[in-house]
Design a protein around this motif. Structure first.
Motif, PDB file in Angstrom:
ATOM      1  N   ALA A 118      25.302  39.679  41.682  1.00  0.00           N
ATOM      2  CA  ALA A 118      25.891  38.945  42.799  1.00  0.00           C
ATOM      3  C   ALA A 118      26.794  39.855  43.622  1.00  0.00           C
ATOM      4  O   ALA A 118      26.806  39.796  44.854  1.00  0.00           O
ATOM      5  N   ASN A 134      26.793  31.376  50.274  1.00  0.00           N
ATOM      6  CA  ASN A 134      27.569  32.056  49.242  1.00  0.00           C
ATOM      7  C   ASN A 134      28.041  31.075  48.169  1.00  0.00           C
ATOM      8  O   ASN A 134      28.023  31.390  46.980  1.00  0.00           O
ATOM      9  N   ARG A 135      28.447  29.889  48.598  1.00  0.00           N
ATOM     10  CA  ARG A 135      28.900  28.880  47.632  1.00  0.00           C
ATOM     11  C   ARG A 135      27.760  28.477  46.704  1.00  0.00           C
ATOM     12  O   ARG A 135      27.939  28.361  45.482  1.00  0.00           O
ATOM     13  N   LEU A 138      27.281  31.256  44.220  1.00  0.00           N
ATOM     14  CA  LEU A 138      28.346  31.358  43.212  1.00  0.00           C
ATOM     15  C   LEU A 138      28.260  30.243  42.168  1.00  0.00           C
ATOM     16  O   LEU A 138      28.601  30.458  41.000  1.00  0.00           O
ATOM     17  N   LEU A 146      31.055  35.773  37.712  1.00  0.00           N
ATOM     18  CA  LEU A 146      32.155  35.282  38.537  1.00  0.00           C
ATOM     19  C   LEU A 146      33.371  36.194  38.387  1.00  0.00           C
ATOM     20  O   LEU A 146      34.056  36.510  39.375  1.00  0.00           O
ATOM     21  N   LEU A 149      33.154  39.252  40.543  1.00  0.00           N
ATOM     22  CA  LEU A 149      33.491  39.014  41.942  1.00  0.00           C
ATOM     23  C   LEU A 149      35.004  38.920  42.129  1.00  0.00           C
ATOM     24  O   LEU A 149      35.541  39.427  43.121  1.00  0.00           O
ATOM     25  N   LEU A 164      34.215  31.808  47.061  1.00  0.00           N
ATOM     26  CA  LEU A 164      34.751  32.104  45.730  1.00  0.00           C
ATOM     27  C   LEU A 164      35.994  31.261  45.448  1.00  0.00           C
ATOM     28  O   LEU A 164      36.139  30.696  44.356  1.00  0.00           O
TER      29      LEU A 164
END
Length: 298
Positions: A118, A134-135, A138, A146, A149, A164
């Motif tokens: 990612a 992007n949401r 994620l 996660l 990121l 994020l």
């Protein structure tokens, strides 16, 4: 349900036989994936779809119809059809996609089969994905991805940062509370600070509000309101001297939030009445009366 959740016996009649049964099975299994977290159930769903429905999605991915291909991509990712994903990526390695959406879901396939991460996707992609995309990305990541990121937050695009922050709040990741507070103190853009404050509220447990008090004097009413709401989750012995002055704020939303935060606590009504006796601010008096008329205490 017996098979998926209670280790019931397998019955061949569960296998979908035609397109109608495939669509029915798909709708059921997608809903279960998004709402049920019984241990082992997701793995059973993945195995079931790999065994009995992969050919259905393979056909969709080969369709000349864009919408059919997209639906096939959605489900290949949802059901973790790794082998199918790899073959589809190989097919498209020498082709150009026609839309950003197709490019996006092909990128998700690359993450699923381990051809990228990612972080690499967000940092190195020639296309800047939207906040919504992007949401969605994620929400499909595991905790390790996660964390990667979060550790590389400063390299993310604005849309990726916002996504994020939102996902951390939606998933109640309390372990990232210090990270959010750190970004809150250094962030220059109000919109991002507002999203961080909302995410902290969604997490629902704030260890210390000292980093929040500065936003009670923010020129942006949204920041003042959210700071008031967060501080209002603490007992009045700690928060009262911050909340009462907010009853005289220029924004109705902030005044209302402060009044509600005080009134919901044990000695809140008495505190509001005492403040009403002392204040000369007409709007503060009105919001106290308005709050008491709502009968919050009852």
């Amino acid at each position: 349900m017996s098979y998926l959740f209670y280790n019931g016996n397998w019955d061949a009649t569960l296998i979908p036989q035609d397109s109608h049964e495939m669509r029915a099975a798909e709708r059921l299994l997608v809903k279960l994936l998004n709402s049920v977290y019984v241990e082992g159930t997701r793995q059973k769903i993945y195995l079931f779809v790999n065994e009995y429905m992969e050919s259905y999605y393979r056909k969709m991915l080969s369709s000349p119809e864009w919408s059919h291909r997209m639906n096939g991509l959605y489900r290949t990712i949802d059901f973790q059809l790794v082998a199918l994903g790899e073959s589809h990526l190989a097919k498209w390695s020498t082709k150009k996609t026609r839309t950003i959406e197709e490019t996006y879901y092909l990128a998700l396939l690359k993450i699923m089969v381990g051809k990228t991460t990612a972080l690499q996707l967000i940092k190195e992609s020639t296309h800047e994905f939207s906040e919504y995309q992007n949401r969605a990305l994620l929400l499909k990541l595991d905790n390790r991805q996660l964390q990667e990121l979060v550790e590389n937050y400063s390299y993310l695009t604005r849309a990726a940062k916002l996504a994020l922050i939102d996902v951390i709040g939606e998933k109640n990741h309390i372990i990232y509370q210090d990270f959010l507070l750190q970004q809150l103190s250094s962030e220059e853009e109000s919109e991002i600070r507002i999203r961080i404050l909302k995410s902290l509220e969604l997490i629902g447990f704030l260890q210390d509000y000292s980093a929040i008090t500065v936003f009670l004097d923010s020129p942006h009413w949204e920041e003042r309101m959210l700071a008031t709401r967060l501080i209002g989750s603490f007992p009045l012995q700690q928060s009262g001297h911050y909340l009462l002055p907010m009853l005289e704020d220029s924004s109705w939303w902030v005044r209302s939030t402060a009044a509600r935060s005080v009134a919901k606590q044990k000695t809140g009504v008495e505190l509001l009445l005492n403040f009403k006796e002392r204040t000369t601010d007409r709007f503060a008096m009105e919001i106290i009366d308005e709050q008491l008329l709502k009968g919050v205490i009852a």
